[in-house]
Design a protein around this motif. Structure first.
Motif, short mmCIF file in Angstrom:
data_model
loop_
_atom_site.label_atom_id
_atom_site.label_comp_id
_atom_site.label_asym_id
_atom_site.label_seq_id
_atom_site.Cartn_x
_atom_site.Cartn_y
_atom_site.Cartn_z
N SER A 81 0.83 -1.21 0.00
CA SER A 81 0.00 0.00 0.00
C SER A 81 0.86 1.26 0.00
O SER A 81 1.87 1.33 0.70
N ILE A 82 0.39 2.25 -0.75
CA ILE A 82 1.09 3.54 -0.76
C ILE A 82 0.09 4.67 -0.64
O ILE A 82 -1.01 4.62 -1.23
N THR A 108 -3.78 16.50 -11.64
CA THR A 108 -2.56 16.06 -12.33
C THR A 108 -1.54 15.51 -11.34
O THR A 108 -0.76 14.63 -11.68
N ALA A 109 -1.55 16.02 -10.11
CA ALA A 109 -0.66 15.48 -9.08
C ALA A 109 -1.02 14.02 -8.79
O ALA A 109 -0.15 13.14 -8.74
N TYR A 110 -2.31 13.77 -8.61
CA TYR A 110 -2.72 12.41 -8.33
C TYR A 110 -2.49 11.48 -9.52
O TYR A 110 -2.10 10.32 -9.34
N ILE A 111 -2.72 11.97 -10.73
CA ILE A 111 -2.46 11.14 -11.91
C ILE A 111 -0.99 10.74 -11.96
O ILE A 111 -0.64 9.58 -12.21
N ALA A 112 -0.10 11.70 -11.70
CA ALA A 112 1.33 11.39 -11.66
C ALA A 112 1.62 10.35 -10.58
O ALA A 112 2.41 9.42 -10.77
N SER A 153 2.83 4.80 -8.80
CA SER A 153 2.46 3.69 -7.93
C SER A 153 2.26 2.40 -8.72
O SER A 153 2.66 1.31 -8.27
N LEU A 154 1.64 2.51 -9.89
CA LEU A 154 1.47 1.33 -10.73
C LEU A 154 2.82 0.81 -11.22
O LEU A 154 3.05 -0.41 -11.24
N GLU A 155 3.69 1.72 -11.60
CA GLU A 155 5.02 1.33 -12.07
C GLU A 155 5.81 0.61 -10.98
O GLU A 155 6.66 -0.24 -11.26
N HIS A 156 5.51 0.96 -9.72
CA HIS A 156 6.24 0.37 -8.60
C HIS A 156 5.45 -0.74 -7.91
O HIS A 156 5.77 -1.15 -6.79
N TYR A 214 -7.80 3.06 -3.86
CA TYR A 214 -8.09 2.38 -5.12
C TYR A 214 -7.30 1.08 -5.18
O TYR A 214 -6.10 1.06 -4.90
N LYS A 215 -7.98 -0.01 -5.56
CA LYS A 215 -7.24 -1.21 -5.91
C LYS A 215 -6.49 -0.98 -7.22
O LYS A 215 -6.94 -0.23 -8.09
N ARG A 216 -5.39 -1.65 -7.34
CA ARG A 216 -4.56 -1.53 -8.53
C ARG A 216 -5.36 -1.78 -9.81
O ARG A 216 -5.22 -1.04 -10.78
#
Length: 237
Positions: free
Chosen positions: A4-5, A73-77, A82-85, A166-168
Motif C-alpha cells: 500500500s502507498i 494532475t498530481a494524483y495522476i502522476a 504507484s502502478l510502475e512500482h 483504489y485497488k490496482r
C-alpha cells in the motif's frame, strides 16, 4: 515493499508534512508514502528529502514538479508512479490532517477484506461529519455531493471526497491521461469512471476536520468546475 502507498500532494505544507508522515508511519499497518510537491517555496520538499535521507529512505518517496499544476494532475502522476512500482492499494490523502491517518487501515480493510474496489472516506454517509468548517462551506460541499448523485446516478454520498483507496486493477482499467478535471471534479470523475466500469465503490464513515495549520487551497473556481463538470460527465462530452 509494502502493498500500500499513500499519495500526499503538497504545496506550502511545511507546518504539517513531517507530522503527517510520522503519523502514517506510526500505524501498525504499514504504508509507504509518495509526496507530490508542486514547487513549494516554503521548503516542504526539503523536509521530505531530509526525512528520506535520515530515516525513511525505503518507505518515503517524492516527486517534485515545477509549479502548481493542479490536484488532479498530481494524483495522476502519483497513480502512474504507484502502478510502475507495483503497489496493490493506492491511497489519496491530504497533508493537513483533515483526513485522520488512523482511518487509513479502515479504508484498506474495506478493499482488502470487505470486497470493495474503491473505498471512500465519507463525510456524509452517517449525517454531516465535518468539524470547524464555516456553515456555508459545509452546505456547499454537502449539496454538491447530493447534486452529483442526482445528475450521475452514482450511489456515493461523498463524491467530492479526497480520502480514497483504489485497488490496482481499478487504476489499471482507467485511461488516466483521459481524466480531464483538476479540482473537485477530478475526485468526482475518478469515482464516476470506476463506477461506470462496474467496480464496487464502498464508503467508510470518517470525521473531516478542517486544517489547523497552513493555508487552505480551496477556491470558488474549484467548486464551479465540479458543478458544471458533472453535467459534462453525465452527457459524455
Amino acid at each position: 515493499m509494502n502493498d500500500s502507498i499513500v499519495i500526499i500532494p503538497t504545496y506550502n505544507e511545511k507546518e504539517n508534512i513531517e507530522k503527517i508522515i510520522r503519523a502514517v508511519f506510526g500505524l501498525e499497518k504499514k504504508f509507504d508514502i509518495l509526496v507530490i510537491d508542486d514547487g513549494s517555496p516554503d521548503g516542504t520538499a526539503a523536509i521530505v528529502k531530509r526525512m528520506m535521507a535520515e530515516e525513511f529512505g525505503e518507505r518515503l518517496f517524492i516527486l517534485e514538479r515545477s509549479g502548481k499544476l493542479g490536484l488532479g494532475t498530481a494524483y495522476i502522476a502519483g497513480f502512474k508512479w504507484s502502478l510502475e512500482h507495483n503497489y496493490e492499494y493506492v491511497f489519496e490523502m491530504d497533508a493537513d490532517f483533515s483526513h485522520d491517518p488512523n482511518d487509513l487501515p479502515r479504508l484498506y480493510a474495506a478493499c482488502h477484506d470487505e470486497g470493495g474496489d474503491v473505498s471512500v472516506g465519507s463525510r456524509y454517509i452517517t449525517g454531516v461529519n465535518v468539524v470547524n468548517w464555516p456553515m456555508g462551506r459545509v452546505l456547499m460541499s454537502y449539496f454538491a455531493s447530493k447534486y452529483v448523485r442526482l445528475v450521475t446516478g452514482i450511489p456515493v454520498h461523498d463524491t467530492t471526497a479526497g480520502f480514497v483507496c483504489y485497488k490496482r486493477k481499478v487504476l489499471e482499467s482507467i485511461d488516466l491521461d483521459s481524466i480531464r478535471f483538476k479540482g473537485y471534479a477530478f475526485q468526482i470523475e475518478m469515482k464516476y469512471t470506476a463506477y461506470k466500469k462496474g467496480f464496487k465503490v464502498s464508503e467508510v464513515p470518517v470525521i473531516f476536520v478542517n486544517r489547523r495549520e497552513g493555508t487552505s487551497k480551496m477556491s470558488g473556481g474549484i467548486f464551479s468546475e465540479a458543478l458544471f463538470g458533472v453535467i459534462r460527465l453525465r452527457l459524455g462530452i
